[in-house]
Design an enzyme around this catalytic site. Sequence first.
Site, PDB file in Angstrom:
ATOM      1  N   CYS A   1       0.834  -1.202   0.000  1.00  0.00           N
ATOM      2  CA  CYS A   1       0.000   0.000   0.000  1.00  0.00           C
ATOM      3  C   CYS A   1       0.869   1.251   0.000  1.00  0.00           C
ATOM      4  O   CYS A   1       1.659   1.463   0.927  1.00  0.00           O
ATOM      5  CB  CYS A   1      -0.917  -0.002   1.218  1.00  0.00           C
ATOM      6  SG  CYS A   1      -2.013   1.431   1.313  1.00  0.00           S
ATOM      7  N   VAL A   2       0.725   2.078  -1.025  1.00  0.00           N
ATOM      8  CA  VAL A   2       1.534   3.297  -1.100  1.00  0.00           C
ATOM      9  C   VAL A   2       1.103   4.307  -0.046  1.00  0.00           C
ATOM     10  O   VAL A   2       1.907   5.151   0.370  1.00  0.00           O
ATOM     11  CB  VAL A   2       1.432   3.935  -2.508  1.00  0.00           C
ATOM     12  CG1 VAL A   2       2.041   3.020  -3.551  1.00  0.00           C
ATOM     13  CG2 VAL A   2      -0.014   4.265  -2.867  1.00  0.00           C
TER      14      VAL A   2
END
Length: 312
Positions: A160-161
């Site tokens: 997840c960025v």
Amino acid sequence: MHRSGAIMAWNVFKFCTALRGLGSIMILLVLSVVSVTYYAVVITNYGPLLSNGGLDSVYAFALLLAFHFLLVMLLWSYFSVVLTDPGGVPPNWRPVLDEERGETLPLTGPEFAGSQSGAPLPDTANPRIRGCRKCNQPKPPRCHHCSVCGRCVLKMDHHCVWVVNCVGALNYKYFLLFLLYTFLETSLVTLSLLPHFIAFFSDGEIPGTPGSLASTFLAFVLNLAFALSVMGFLIMHCSLVAGNTTTIEAYEKKSTPKWRYDLGRRKNFEQVFGVDKRYWFIPAYSEEDLRRMPALQGLEYPSKPDLDAQEF
């Protein structure tokens, strides 16, 4: 053909490198949205109502109390996901084949040779024996390699960025709580700022400075967008938890009618949140749960005996 494959691999590598570089930028972006929201809700619109007296003060106090509670839980969950290692394969880990006798069976020489040469690892009668070609090591059940982190992650869900981290066995609960509290907070903000947003399109004069009006408008739009998008992710992950699966596994097992780790909704829920109800809605586990539930450590998972031969 070979050249195009090499270019594609290079582009993927560049993409993964770019994702690593987003780190502090994404955290600053999240904190910026929180700051704009806080200024619009607390400083501009509802904080001043506390000194008015009457029902306005009571309403503002109740709203700000809920706002600050959800904000604390949101940030606590967020930084728990960011700062918690999702879980990596311990050094020299080998799958345990008979826990009562303590026997272990590592990958054989040909299997390691196959991984070193880039050839597919051969099939084996025991589904627990899996190897990672990139890490050149055995993989525990439900473990996958993350190209962004450059390592194998236990029960990996996705990278997840927004949290600048992988979501895996040790921080998946924190990620779910982050989604939950983000949805509740953004929904609260959206509803509380809705009357002020509607006022922008009325004919009457709107009190406030250009800066306060701009922050109110921006905060409403941002929180509405986040509430709608996070709601979709939250619903998706609730269905994944109910089936005791991850995003990656849900994609991989499309052709599998029965899932070996699906033990029923309650047990599936406990595999992520633990048994102790006091800890269900905070980003932490009780020591008792950590001690008696191996699944929370990410290396061992109970499964249905009749489906133990199923690939995973």
